[in-house]
Write a protein that holds these residues in place. Structure first.
Motif, short mmCIF file in Angstrom:
data_model
loop_
_atom_site.label_atom_id
_atom_site.label_comp_id
_atom_site.label_asym_id
_atom_site.label_seq_id
_atom_site.Cartn_x
_atom_site.Cartn_y
_atom_site.Cartn_z
N LEU B 104 0.73 -1.18 -0.06
CA LEU B 104 -0.14 -0.04 0.11
C LEU B 104 1.04 1.10 -0.01
O LEU B 104 2.14 1.32 0.71
CB LEU B 104 -0.95 0.10 1.22
N PRO B 105 0.41 2.27 -0.70
CA PRO B 105 1.34 3.56 -0.72
C PRO B 105 0.96 4.09 0.70
O PRO B 105 -0.02 3.80 1.40
CB PRO B 105 0.62 4.53 -1.71
N LEU B 106 1.97 4.86 1.19
CA LEU B 106 2.16 5.51 2.54
C LEU B 106 0.69 6.16 2.81
O LEU B 106 0.14 5.93 3.99
CB LEU B 106 3.01 6.71 2.58
N ARG B 107 0.22 6.98 1.99
CA ARG B 107 -1.26 7.47 2.09
C ARG B 107 -2.28 6.49 2.62
O ARG B 107 -2.78 6.85 3.64
CB ARG B 107 -1.67 7.95 0.76
N ASP B 108 -2.20 5.18 1.98
CA ASP B 108 -3.02 4.30 2.23
C ASP B 108 -3.06 3.72 3.73
O ASP B 108 -3.70 3.18 4.43
CB ASP B 108 -3.52 3.51 1.30
N ASN B 109 -1.73 3.37 3.84
CA ASN B 109 -1.30 2.72 5.06
C ASN B 109 -1.67 3.66 6.37
O ASN B 109 -2.11 3.16 7.16
CB ASN B 109 0.50 2.74 5.22
N VAL B 110 -1.54 4.90 5.90
CA VAL B 110 -1.96 6.02 6.92
C VAL B 110 -3.21 5.86 7.41
O VAL B 110 -3.76 6.07 8.44
CB VAL B 110 -1.33 7.31 6.96
N ALA B 111 -3.95 6.05 6.39
CA ALA B 111 -5.65 6.07 6.29
C ALA B 111 -6.18 4.87 6.77
O ALA B 111 -7.38 4.84 7.25
CB ALA B 111 -6.23 6.24 4.84
N LEU B 112 -5.31 3.67 6.97
CA LEU B 112 -6.01 2.13 7.39
C LEU B 112 -6.86 2.26 8.61
O LEU B 112 -8.11 1.87 8.58
CB LEU B 112 -4.87 1.32 7.66
N THR B 126 -7.58 12.15 2.74
CA THR B 126 -7.55 13.53 3.02
C THR B 126 -6.67 13.71 4.39
O THR B 126 -5.75 14.33 4.40
CB THR B 126 -8.65 14.53 2.96
N ALA B 127 -7.40 12.98 5.21
CA ALA B 127 -6.75 12.96 6.72
C ALA B 127 -5.41 12.47 6.71
O ALA B 127 -4.54 12.87 7.35
CB ALA B 127 -7.74 12.20 7.50
N ALA B 128 -5.34 11.46 5.85
CA ALA B 128 -3.90 10.71 5.97
C ALA B 128 -2.92 11.77 5.06
O ALA B 128 -1.70 11.59 5.70
CB ALA B 128 -3.97 9.34 5.12
N HIS B 129 -3.33 12.25 4.02
CA HIS B 129 -2.30 13.37 3.58
C HIS B 129 -1.77 14.45 4.33
O HIS B 129 -0.68 14.85 4.70
CB HIS B 129 -3.17 13.95 2.40
N ASP B 130 -2.95 14.89 5.32
CA ASP B 130 -2.55 16.03 6.44
C ASP B 130 -1.51 15.60 7.36
O ASP B 130 -0.51 16.14 7.52
CB ASP B 130 -4.01 16.46 7.04
N ALA B 131 -1.91 14.22 7.71
CA ALA B 131 -1.00 13.38 8.67
C ALA B 131 0.51 13.50 8.21
O ALA B 131 1.38 13.48 8.89
CB ALA B 131 -1.70 12.18 9.19
N LEU B 132 0.41 12.95 6.86
CA LEU B 132 2.18 12.79 6.27
C LEU B 132 2.64 14.20 6.21
O LEU B 132 3.79 14.17 6.40
CB LEU B 132 1.72 12.25 4.93
N ALA B 133 1.98 15.03 5.86
CA ALA B 133 2.36 16.44 5.76
C ALA B 133 3.06 17.09 7.07
O ALA B 133 3.99 17.50 7.12
CB ALA B 133 1.32 17.62 5.16
N ALA B 140 5.97 12.17 -0.38
CA ALA B 140 6.08 10.70 -0.42
C ALA B 140 4.89 9.88 -0.31
O ALA B 140 4.83 8.78 -0.30
CB ALA B 140 7.11 10.19 0.49
N ALA B 141 3.46 10.60 -0.24
CA ALA B 141 2.43 9.98 0.00
C ALA B 141 2.29 8.95 -0.96
O ALA B 141 1.43 7.88 -0.59
CB ALA B 141 1.14 11.03 0.18
N GLY B 142 2.41 8.89 -2.24
CA GLY B 142 1.92 7.99 -3.03
C GLY B 142 3.01 6.86 -3.22
O GLY B 142 2.92 5.79 -4.01
N ALA B 161 -0.21 6.39 13.58
CA ALA B 161 -0.60 6.10 15.06
C ALA B 161 -1.04 7.38 15.41
O ALA B 161 -1.97 7.35 16.37
CB ALA B 161 0.77 6.02 15.89
N LEU B 162 -0.94 8.80 14.83
CA LEU B 162 -1.45 9.92 15.48
C LEU B 162 -2.73 10.41 14.62
O LEU B 162 -3.50 11.43 14.95
CB LEU B 162 -0.54 10.86 15.33
N LEU B 163 -3.11 9.72 13.64
CA LEU B 163 -4.22 9.95 12.88
C LEU B 163 -5.30 10.17 13.52
O LEU B 163 -6.25 11.21 13.41
CB LEU B 163 -4.47 8.89 11.63
N THR B 164 -5.67 9.41 14.66
CA THR B 164 -6.90 9.78 15.26
C THR B 164 -6.95 10.32 16.66
O THR B 164 -7.65 10.40 17.42
CB THR B 164 -7.65 8.21 15.52
N SER B 165 -5.69 11.22 16.67
CA SER B 165 -5.37 12.14 17.89
C SER B 165 -5.57 10.99 19.06
O SER B 165 -6.59 11.28 20.01
CB SER B 165 -6.44 13.04 18.21
#
Lengths: 176, 232
Positions: B104-112, B126-133, B140-142, B161-165
């Motif tokens: 999975l691209p980083l974006r989708d890994n983070v969105a999991l 979108t949330a994953a992209h913000d978290a990666l930023a 490197a999101a893709g 890990a931080l995506l959901t605060s």
């Protein structure tokens, strides 16, 4: 310290307070330089011909003596920099002395372990203080001085970790 | 006279937790409390039970004795699905090697975590992209994990890990595979959970520079707490 004072004067003539301020900036994690030591060292430099008094400034406050490095002082500094510093002699630090004494003088294990663990905590607290400052704003020399302090503390901590672990293993009696 | 402010409920409480693998004890009656806004480092030599403790705290392992209360929930009373939901919504977990899904691209890994929770794909991305930023990885999101460095992969794992605060962050040797600078960046991101957001952070580490950033150190030896010290 002699050579450090010469290096600090190499930036241009300065009075004692300016020398102290520059030192504290150069080595932010070291113990701040005491005024008494600055003036004593500057006095010695003048006596030995390594620095000279170039003026006395008043600037509305107390009179201040301004010092400058002499050619002889520059030569002394060059020679000092050209000579590698001798690697530190291990075993002279209190952290080593205390742990070894605890090991050799206390009942096996427990007391020596407590000494090593309490020392670890003291070191971790100092490490925490060192890391609280953001080194990103520092110039490269300050950052390196800071890194030296962190790495040395870390080396002590690793040694203490080894000491704590070694206390678990029985060792042969010390020969008398 | 002003009343003292109430002590907040612990975010995590382990009581007399014991666990053995086959006949080898890994934890022998460990008790540990972690409060909101607090960072606790769990240290000790290899094999002392640090990782087992973290797995028990996360509900990834059910200890044979003792209790684990995570955000007020007794984990022994939750089934596997309930524990997974609690982890996904309230707890961030970072392990040594990131544990990203390779394809999975980083974006989708983070969105999991959001996707597994039934979230909308576009919103999750979108949330994953913000978290990666936030962890400096917008560009490197893709990329898939093997196309980025170890440090970048670890930062992506932190972003996930931080995506959901999370109110509790559990990290097991999060900087062991990173250099000093990369490690400090990752640690600062993790510590923000406590320092900025008031969450609780449990940091399992053998790295003394990382442990020194904690408020408190709990040192394990042979599966038991050997030493505890306040560092701040």
């Amino acid at each position: 310290m002699t050579e450090l004072h010469l290096a600090l004067l190499l930036r241009g003539p300065a009075h004692g307070y300016e020398v102290k301020q520059a030192y504290d900036r150069w080595f932010p994690d070291a113990k701040p330089l005491a005024f008494g030591q600055v003036y004593a060292t500057l006095g010695r430099l003048v006596r030995d011909g390594l620095a000279e008094v170039v003026e006395t400034r008043s600037e509305g406050g107390p009179e201040r003596t301004v010092y400058a490095v002499t050619d002889e002082g520059r030569e002394r500094l060059r020679a000092w920099l050209a000579e590698p510093a001798p690697p530190a002699v291990a075993g002279t630090e209190d952290v080593v002395r205390k742990t070894v004494v605890a090991l050799r003088t206390s009942a096996p294990g427990r007391a020596a372990r407590a000494v090593a663990l309490d020392q670890r905590t003291a070191h971790l607290r100092r490490m925490r203080e060192l890391q609280a400052r953001d080194p990103a704003a520092d110039d490269v020399a300050t950052r390196l001085a800071h890194r030296y302090a962190v790495l040395h503390l870390d080396a002590d901590l690793r040694w203490l970790d080894e000491a704590v672990e070694a206390l678990d293993s029985p060792t042969p009696e010390e020969p008398r | 006279m002003t009343a003292a402010p109430p002590i907040p409920d612990p975010s995590l409480e382990l009581r007399a937790v014991a666990h053995s693998y086959a006949r080898t004890p890994a934890l022998r009656g460990v008790s540990l409390t972690l409060h909101p806004g607090e960072v606790v480092a769990v240290t000790g030599p290899s094999g002392c039970g640090k990782s087992t403790l973290l797995h028990a705290a996360a509900g990834l392992l059910t200890p044979q004795a003792g209790s684990v209360t995570l955000l007020g929930r007794d984990l022994a009373r939750l089934d596997e699905t309930e524990r997974a939901v609690l982890r996904r919504r309230e707890v961030g977990i970072v392990l040594q090697y990131g544990q990203l899904v390779p394809d999975l691209p980083l974006r989708d890994n983070v969105a999991l975590p959001l996707l597994l929770d039934g979230g909308d794909l576009a919103a999750a991305r979108t949330a994953a992209h913000d978290a990666l930023a936030r962890v400096g990885l917008a560009d490197a999101a893709g990329a898939v994990p093997q196309e980025v460095s170890g440090g970048q992969a670890q930062r992506a794992a932190v972003a996930r890990a931080l995506l959901t605060s999370p109110r509790v962050l559990l990290a097991d040797e999060p900087v062991a595979s990173l250099d000093a600078t990369g490690g400090r960046q990752v640690l600062d991101l993790l510590l923000d959970v406590a320092r900025r957001d008031g969450g609780a952070v449990l940091l399992v580490t053998h790295d003394n520079t990382a442990a020194a950033l904690a408020d408190r150190e709990v040192r394990l030896r042979d599966g038991a707490v050997e030493h505890e010290a306040v560092l701040r």
